[in-house]
Design a protein around this motif. Structure first.
Motif, short mmCIF file in Angstrom:
data_model
loop_
_atom_site.label_atom_id
_atom_site.label_comp_id
_atom_site.label_asym_id
_atom_site.label_seq_id
_atom_site.Cartn_x
_atom_site.Cartn_y
_atom_site.Cartn_z
N ASP A 43 0.83 -1.20 0.00
CA ASP A 43 0.00 0.00 0.00
C ASP A 43 0.87 1.25 0.00
O ASP A 43 0.43 2.32 0.44
CB ASP A 43 -0.93 0.00 1.22
N GLN A 44 2.10 1.11 -0.45
CA GLN A 44 3.00 2.24 -0.58
C GLN A 44 3.99 1.93 -1.70
O GLN A 44 4.14 0.78 -2.11
CB GLN A 44 3.75 2.48 0.73
N VAL A 45 4.61 2.97 -2.20
CA VAL A 45 5.57 2.80 -3.29
C VAL A 45 6.84 2.17 -2.73
O VAL A 45 7.41 2.65 -1.75
CB VAL A 45 5.89 4.15 -3.96
N LEU A 46 7.28 1.08 -3.35
CA LEU A 46 8.52 0.42 -2.96
C LEU A 46 9.63 0.82 -3.94
O LEU A 46 9.46 0.68 -5.16
CB LEU A 46 8.35 -1.10 -2.94
N LEU A 47 10.72 1.32 -3.40
CA LEU A 47 11.81 1.86 -4.22
C LEU A 47 13.10 1.08 -4.01
O LEU A 47 13.37 0.58 -2.91
CB LEU A 47 12.06 3.33 -3.86
N VAL A 48 13.88 0.97 -5.07
CA VAL A 48 15.25 0.44 -4.97
C VAL A 48 16.16 1.34 -5.80
O VAL A 48 15.70 2.15 -6.62
CB VAL A 48 15.36 -1.02 -5.45
N GLN A 49 17.45 1.19 -5.58
CA GLN A 49 18.46 1.83 -6.41
C GLN A 49 19.28 0.76 -7.11
O GLN A 49 19.28 -0.40 -6.66
CB GLN A 49 19.36 2.72 -5.55
N VAL A 50 19.95 1.11 -8.20
CA VAL A 50 20.78 0.14 -8.90
C VAL A 50 22.16 0.69 -9.15
O VAL A 50 22.35 1.92 -9.25
CB VAL A 50 20.14 -0.29 -10.24
N GLU A 51 23.07 -0.23 -9.22
CA GLU A 51 24.47 0.11 -9.52
C GLU A 51 24.96 -0.86 -10.57
O GLU A 51 24.92 -2.08 -10.34
CB GLU A 51 25.30 -0.01 -8.25
N PRO A 52 25.38 -0.39 -11.76
CA PRO A 52 25.79 -1.32 -12.82
C PRO A 52 26.94 -2.21 -12.36
O PRO A 52 27.85 -1.77 -11.66
CB PRO A 52 26.23 -0.38 -13.96
N ARG A 53 26.89 -3.46 -12.76
CA ARG A 53 27.98 -4.38 -12.43
C ARG A 53 29.10 -4.23 -13.46
O ARG A 53 28.84 -3.99 -14.64
CB ARG A 53 27.48 -5.82 -12.43
N ARG A 54 30.30 -4.37 -13.00
CA ARG A 54 31.45 -4.30 -13.89
C ARG A 54 31.73 -5.72 -14.42
O ARG A 54 32.02 -6.63 -13.67
CB ARG A 54 32.68 -3.79 -13.15
N VAL A 55 31.64 -5.84 -15.73
CA VAL A 55 31.82 -7.15 -16.35
C VAL A 55 33.30 -7.38 -16.66
O VAL A 55 33.95 -6.50 -17.22
CB VAL A 55 30.99 -7.24 -17.65
#
Length: 500
Positions: free
Chosen positions: A488-500
């Motif tokens: 019942d609320q906005v769920l947020l995440v952040q992302v960080e690109p992985r180094r291949v």
């Protein structure tokens, strides 16, 4: 004067009858020695509706009666049984399916909703189910995989776009766009670009399906838990605002494939072909009409898009808050990705990855989007020496309750994918995310394939991170007026690109 006296006497007799009838109903389970909570005089056991999410209520009922194989409840004044026993669940869902082949949910006054696979009763249900089952066969999954892979990569692009804008990602919104696009393109052959901000004929439809209003909340909860009220007020399962554009879209898409009567669709590639074929092969039957095809498209779109989006939301949120689980998953995926081409990776390898499938299973256990399996007894049925169900008695298999029962899943409040790793395996009929028996979810394979593809693509491309100050998993609020378990609320995440 005499008229007034007779009228008063009739009212008094009526009140006495209601009182005696209520006392008889209220004592139904007590007379049989079945554990229960006292019913409300008007709503029976349904006082939680519009206040708590149904899945949470089912989970709580298990904890209030630990160890009880079943609990008595009332759908308004109609006594029913809430099942906590895996052995009894097996009998209801599989062994004695002939007695429990119909669901308690009902909208038989609804010309479209009543024909859907979710609400339809036998023999109509089994006929339609049989004709659509090939749409989700193992062979068809290979046909759908290229589209699911493409849309999974677009999820990564969407997350990266949000990251560059230095925005936290609304994961439920993103996954709702994904599931709409994937179902639209794979099952209906209709292009959809919701994920990347492009045109999407079906995104309006799925938004309408998901739009919450007081009227819709009352309609859906009545259809699922108090069908007698739904019949009185003639509540419809699908909102007309969604059905009208969906009907037009199906007509246009069908005509582009030459889907008129007599066009002779020979091989059903996807759901749209199956719906065209369904109508053609049953054109002379009054019970199969354009409403039947519309009903199947609507229920598979509504049910599939929302449950997939919610499961991905919960899984992603858990992974962001459990970096150890996420890294273990990444290591499995990166190792499996070596020395195989992309097609083999998505069509064959992912299906057999232990930890990936454990993460999905644990998400489905902890967050049962629809935490119950309802049935209705078609005839008198003897449960044991204490209980015999009357014809028409509702029965609810408490899937969410068993998923959170510490006897079957120790420390159920924790996210522990390892509980599904070999040699561990849940006791049969204690784990029911897709149901069991002939009425289990017809789109199970498609849903699992979408979940594996998106999570694998996302975890390989980026590291998921929690947003500072965000509520821990499981501590957020759930929508009280909805049928599905949804935040019942906005769920947020952040992302960080992985180094291949």
């Amino acid at each position: 004067m005499l008229t007034w006296v007779l009228s008063a006497l009739l009212v008094l007799l009526g009140l006495c009858w209601v009182r005696l009838r209520w006392l008889h109903v209220r004592g139904y389970w007590a007379r049989r020695g079945v554990p229960h909570e006292p019913p409300h005089p008007l709503l029976g056991s349904l006082t939680f509706l519009m206040r708590d999410c149904p899945a949470i209520w089912f989970r709580d009922m298990r904890s209030r009666f630990p160890g009880a194989p079943y609990v008595g409840f009332w759908s308004l004044w109609r006594p029913g049984l809430l099942v906590h026993s895996p052995d009894l669940a097996r009998r209801i869902l599989v062994t004695d399916f002939h007695c429990f082949c119909d669901r308690h949910i009902s909208a038989d006054h609804d010309s479209v909703g009543s024909k859907s696979l979710l609400l339809a009763n036998n023999p109509f249900w089994s006929s339609v189910r049989r004709q659509l089952s090939s749409t989700f066969s193992a062979a068809k999954m290979k046909y759908y995989q290229d589209i699911i892979t493409l849309k999974s990569k677009e999820v990564v692009k969407r997350f990266e776009h949000e990251r560059k804008k230095e925005k936290a990602i609304d994961i439920r919104l993103a996954f709702s766009d994904f599931s709409t696009d994937a179902i639209s393109a794979a099952l209906l052959g209709v292009g959809s670009e919701s994920l990347l901000g492009g045109a999407s004929p079906l995104r309006f439809v799925t938004r309408e399906f998901n739009r919450s209003t007081l009227y819709r909340g009352v309609s859906w909860t009545s259809i699922f838990f108090a069908p007698d009220i739904a019949r009185i007020f003639r509540f419809k399962f699908f909102p007309s605002e969604a059905l009208t554009p969906l009907r037009k879209l199906l007509l246009v898409a069908g005509s582009l494939r030459g889907g008129g009567v007599g066009s002779g669709v020979q091989v059903a590639r996807d759901l749209l072909d199956s719906l065209i074929k369904l109508k053609q092969e049953n054109n002379d039957k009054q019970d199969v009409s354009s409403d039947t095809s519309l009903a199947q498209a609507a229920i598979l779109l509504q049910g599939g898009y929302e449950t997939t989006a919610l499961t991905l939301t919960f899984a992603t949120y858990e992974l962001a808050h459990h970096p150890d689980v996420q890294e273990k998953l990444y290591e499995e995926l990166s190792e499996a990705r070596k020395n195989v081409d992309e097609k083999e990776f998505y069509t064959t390898v992912l299906r057999n990855l232990t930890y990936l499938n454990c993460c999905i299973k644990e998400t489905l256990r902890k967050y049962s989007t629809m935490g119950w399996l309802d049935r209705v007894a078609r005839r008198e049925y003897r449960v044991d020496e204490r209980v015999t169900l009357a014809p028409g008695a509702p029965v609810y298999v408490n899937a969410a309750g068993m998923h959170w029962d510490p006897r079957y899943f120790p420390r159920p409040e924790l996210f522990l994918p390892e509980r599904f790793e070999p040699p561990h395996a849940p006791q049969p009929f204690t784990y029911l995310p897709f149901g069991e028996g002939p009425r289990q979810c017809i789109g199970k394979r498609f849903g699992q394939q979408a979940l594996r593809s998106v999570l694998a693509t996302l975890v390989l491309a980026a590291r998921l991170l929690p947003v500072p100050g965000a509520p821990p998993p499981g501590s957020f609020r759930y929508e009280p007026a909805g049928v599905l378990l949804a935040p019942d609320q906005v769920l947020l995440v952040q992302v960080e690109p992985r180094r291949v």
